[in-house]
Design an enzyme around this catalytic site. Sequence first.
Site, mmCIF file in Angstrom:
data_model
loop_
_atom_site.group_PDB
_atom_site.id
_atom_site.type_symbol
_atom_site.label_atom_id
_atom_site.label_comp_id
_atom_site.label_asym_id
_atom_site.label_seq_id
_atom_site.Cartn_x
_atom_site.Cartn_y
_atom_site.Cartn_z
ATOM 1 N N ASP A 216 0.948 -1.027 0.078
ATOM 2 C CA ASP A 216 0.036 -0.213 -0.068
ATOM 3 C C ASP A 216 0.853 0.835 -0.102
ATOM 4 O O ASP A 216 0.783 2.846 0.801
ATOM 5 C CB ASP A 216 -1.018 0.427 1.180
ATOM 6 C CG ASP A 216 -2.306 -1.004 1.341
ATOM 7 O OD1 ASP A 216 -1.799 -1.882 0.391
ATOM 8 O OD2 ASP A 216 -3.126 -1.165 1.960
ATOM 9 N N ASP A 242 -0.549 -4.540 -3.665
ATOM 10 C CA ASP A 242 -1.465 -3.839 -4.256
ATOM 11 C C ASP A 242 -0.630 -2.179 -3.646
ATOM 12 O O ASP A 242 -1.606 -1.200 -2.947
ATOM 13 C CB ASP A 242 -2.556 -3.122 -2.770
ATOM 14 C CG ASP A 242 -3.563 -5.415 -2.987
ATOM 15 O OD1 ASP A 242 -3.030 -5.428 -3.472
ATOM 16 O OD2 ASP A 242 -4.049 -5.385 -2.216
#
Length: 382
Positions: A216, A242
């Site tokens: 992230d 991600d």
Amino acid sequence: MKIIVLLLLAVVLASADQTAPGTASRPILTASESNYFTTATYLQGWSPPSISTSKADYTVGNGYNTIQAAVNAAINTGGTTRKYIKINAGTYQEVVYIPNTKVPLTIYGGGSSPSDTLITLNMPAQTTPSAYKSLVGSLFNSADPAYSMYNSCASKSGTIGTSCSTVFWVKAPAVQIVNLSIENSAKNTGDQQAVALQTNSDQIQIHNARLLGHQDTLYAGSGSSSVERSYYTNTYIEGDIDFVFGGGSAIFESCTFYVKADRRSDTAVVFAPDTDPHKMYGYFVYKSTITGDSAWSSSKKAYLGRAWDSGVSSSSAYVPGTSPNGQLIIKESTIDGIINTSGPWTTATSGRTYSGNNANSRDLNNDNYNRFWEYNNSGNGA
């Protein structure tokens, strides 16, 4: 002549998998379809202003000891004239919070390259509120413009969560970030969200920057119903899981996405968009490079992306047309041989199986399918 023929053959072979309409596991746009997706269409009427670093209204390292103090001073002046904050070369262990303000800000590193100016902190989502207050509490007073942002995190129970793990957090429009590095240095072997940069506002420009982390790294857009456009140019972004995610409309032009393998080597995912199903424009990657550590070249376990179905607890709870449906275009970019070429997209965070639309006649916004597309990419992973 033989050399020319061989070179032409090599080009054809390198781009053979980029033939429209592609496969169900890897859909490819036609030339006419790709015309719907350009920098201009993703900007949606916004003309980003030029970026200047020739002046400094506030200088960190000469007058201001912290970046947050300079941000507070700039906001407190009021008005709508752009303010310029120069950060002298060096390492700054702090957070930077920019609340919603009408004062447009340009924040830039004063070194010769973005590596010379580093904003860094080790602050994972699992940080407790008490540890969070110890880390960053000295930067904020109750009268400060960004105090409400700080207090919303400090008053949490249990852990601070993904959003509050952010090192550099932008809630104001028209912010420019230039020639510096932002890092969340949190690292362990499991799932550990740790955001370097988060933008929850419109008309954000990031130029010649480095965004460093693992899971992230970049939170680009909150996924709200409002327009949240951001424009990234000549920027390096690294991570493993991600590491580019969110619900905004983000353009990445001449950027590098680097997949790391120093924390975990079982799997990696570059993009995880969380686009509102009623929005046509999510993430646009143009004339950029997707590469990574050599470990992924042999295992081929890295994925280009998956849908972040925010708020959806399971695949059975997913409702097409109502639940988020991440939108992403990768166009005229170089994809190195770190990607699973036969299946570059993977299962959504809700458990929803990836479903690509390779029909000859198709609706590119059909929410019964994923909205991940490629066009005219090259490289061993294309």
